[in-house]
Design a protein around this motif. Structure first.
Motif, PDB file in Angstrom:
ATOM      1  N   THR A 298      -1.349  18.033  -3.708  1.00  0.00           N
ATOM      2  CA  THR A 298      -1.775  16.652  -3.935  1.00  0.00           C
ATOM      3  C   THR A 298      -3.294  16.493  -3.831  1.00  0.00           C
TER       4      THR A 298
ATOM      5  N   THR B 202      -1.798   7.474  -8.954  1.00  0.00           N
ATOM      6  CA  THR B 202      -1.953   6.968  -7.583  1.00  0.00           C
ATOM      7  C   THR B 202      -2.552   5.571  -7.567  1.00  0.00           C
TER       8      THR B 202
ATOM      9  N   ILE C 119       2.305  12.657  -9.858  1.00  0.00           N
ATOM     10  CA  ILE C 119       1.261  13.676  -9.688  1.00  0.00           C
ATOM     11  C   ILE C 119       1.873  15.064  -9.860  1.00  0.00           C
TER      12      ILE C 119
ATOM     13  N   GLU D 135       0.340  18.272 -11.775  1.00  0.00           N
ATOM     14  CA  GLU D 135      -0.162  19.392 -10.987  1.00  0.00           C
ATOM     15  C   GLU D 135       0.830  20.557 -10.904  1.00  0.00           C
TER      16      GLU D 135
ATOM     17  N   ASN E  29      -4.142  12.159 -12.533  1.00  0.00           N
ATOM     18  CA  ASN E  29      -3.653  11.999 -11.160  1.00  0.00           C
ATOM     19  C   ASN E  29      -4.064  10.655 -10.583  1.00  0.00           C
TER      20      ASN E  29
ATOM     21  N   ALA F 214       3.870  11.511  -3.088  1.00  0.00           N
ATOM     22  CA  ALA F 214       3.661  12.496  -4.153  1.00  0.00           C
ATOM     23  C   ALA F 214       4.156  13.879  -3.709  1.00  0.00           C
ATOM     24  N   TYR F 215       3.911  14.211  -2.451  1.00  0.00           N
ATOM     25  CA  TYR F 215       4.333  15.501  -1.899  1.00  0.00           C
ATOM     26  C   TYR F 215       5.854  15.662  -1.997  1.00  0.00           C
TER      27      TYR F 215
ATOM     28  N   ASN G 232       2.940  10.310   5.796  1.00  0.00           N
ATOM     29  CA  ASN G 232       2.150  11.387   5.183  1.00  0.00           C
ATOM     30  C   ASN G 232       2.230  12.662   6.024  1.00  0.00           C
TER      31      ASN G 232
ATOM     32  N   SER H  22       4.726   9.933  -7.234  1.00  0.00           N
ATOM     33  CA  SER H  22       5.384  11.232  -7.394  1.00  0.00           C
ATOM     34  C   SER H  22       5.026  11.921  -8.706  1.00  0.00           C
TER      35      SER H  22
ATOM     36  N   GLU I 125       0.014   9.821  -0.796  1.00  0.00           N
ATOM     37  CA  GLU I 125      -0.121  11.276  -0.648  1.00  0.00           C
ATOM     38  C   GLU I 125       1.216  11.914  -0.262  1.00  0.00           C
TER      39      GLU I 125
ATOM     40  N   TYR J  69      -5.466  13.152  -3.733  1.00  0.00           N
ATOM     41  CA  TYR J  69      -5.428  12.156  -4.806  1.00  0.00           C
ATOM     42  C   TYR J  69      -4.801  10.845  -4.341  1.00  0.00           C
ATOM     43  N   GLY J  70      -3.845  10.924  -3.421  1.00  0.00           N
ATOM     44  CA  GLY J  70      -3.195   9.712  -2.953  1.00  0.00           C
ATOM     45  C   GLY J  70      -4.150   8.787  -2.222  1.00  0.00           C
TER      46      GLY J  70
END
Length: 369
Positions: A285, A72, A268, A272, A68, A93-94, A153, A266, A90, A288-289
């Protein structure tokens, strides 16, 4: 910087010695905190190292977390190279996880070798789009990239909460998460691949995303150092006025860099969502971001440095969890303090020791042979 724009520090000191010095000081201060709690810092360090690398299973968990941080760290670094400070990994990635989930939910009957590239492309496209918008606002409207990425975010978190509570929630469930993906949409974990060829590997969520992280690191390096596009992006980051003089559009490359940054963040979701949870859930996430910012800073935005920094933070995550079990006086909050100190010295105080090191190397050059 020295006269003429050349740093008096050699590359090995700038990219190796300086981050190492910051790291040592961070751990020394953390040791003092442990000592103030009445515990032995050396014993705590031993538990931390053993918890991260003490067995194949523990190492697998460390590499799982490190994967991860590679994504990032690369995401933040490519924006840095364009002169941008992306704090939105963050959220990117979400949203990337949303794109991946839509493929896994609605195309889960397809063979895995079809789902994997589709899910990867969908995650990258959603993450890139979420990164492109702040890049466009910066380039075309002058909006500050730090402010817009922070706010995006929160917007991403709100969108995901709404979707998981009212739209994608598993029927009959009170937990905000989707149904479990069809097994065709599960990223194979390494122990499963090992079992298929007769190897007995430890059962940990480490999966094929780890190798994709290594591939992304290689592509990142080749793009920046071996392509004209990467050169133009770096010129924009170093001096946008010089870029304009050379016929390079800073606005164009700022938007492209943010899109690439969002795509990298993304991934991640591959590790995950597709590789571990096998469903979309809130807060996958896990911060991690934000830690990726420290990974990029500690790694000096260099691919090898990012790999090493990601491994360090993976070890802190995994080893810190084991440390909290072995030494009850040091709870998870203390582990967060250690991580925070590393982030502090790798980020905010990154150049704290630079003037002293530069003065030392200047004196060494001034001494006649």
């Amino acid at each position: 910087m020295a006269m003429g724009g050349r740093s008096p520090l050699p590359a090995w000191a700038d990219y190796g010695l300086l981050p190492l010095l910051n790291l040592v000081v961070a751990f020394l201060i953390a040791g003092l905190v442990v000592l103030a709690l009445g515990e032995n810092p050396l014993e705590a360090s031993g538990y931390l190292v053993r918890g991260a690398f003490g067995s194949p299973e523990l190492l697998s968990w460390t590499l799982f977390y490190a994967t991860n941080f590679v994504f990032t760290g690369l995401a933040v670094a490519i924006a840095f190279h364009a002169g941008l400070f992306n704090i939105g990994a963050e959220g990117q990635a979400y949203i990337g996880g949303l794109g991946l989930t839509l493929v896994c939910l609605y195309l889960g009957d397809l063979p895995f070798f079809v789902i994997l590239p589709l899910a990867t492309i969908a995650a990258a496209a959603f993450g890139a789009a979420w990164g492109f918008i702040p890049g466009w606002l910066q380039a075309r409207r002058g909006s500050h990239i730090v402010i817009t990425t922070i706010m995006f975010n929160f917007i991403a978190a709100s969108i995901m909460t709404y979707l998981l509570v009212y739209v994608l929630i598993r029927p009959g469930s009170s937990s905000p998460e989707t149904v479990t993906f069809a097994e065709n949409a599960w990223m194979p974990q390494l122990w499963q691949l090992g079992a298929a060829i007769g190897l007995d590997l430890p059962r940990a969520p480490l999966n094929l995303s780890f190798f994709w992280a290594l591939v992304c690191t290689l592509l990142f390096s080749l793009f920046l150092s071996r392509t004209r596009a990467g050169f133009e992006l770096r010129v924009v980051g170093r001096n946008d006025q010089a870029a304009i003089y050379a016929g390079i559009s800073p606005a164009r490359w700022q938007m492209i860099a943010m899109a690439l940054s969002g795509a990298l963040a993304s991934f991640i979701a591959l590790n995950e969502v597709m590789g571990s949870h096998h469903r979309l859930l809130l807060n996958f996430t896990g911060g991690y971001g934000f830690v990726g910012i420290a990974v990029a800073l500690m790694g000096r935005n260099h691919p090898i440095g990012i790999l090493l920094a990601a491994l360090l933070f993976g070890a802190l995550y995994q080893g810190g969890s084991e440390l909290a079990f072995d030494m009850p006086a040091i709870n998870k909050d203390m582990v967060v303090v250690v991580q925070g100190l590393v982030i502090l010295f790798a980020g905010a105080l990154e150049h704290f020791f630079r003037p002293s090191l530069e003065a030392l190397f200047r004196r060494r050059r001034a001494v006649p042979a």
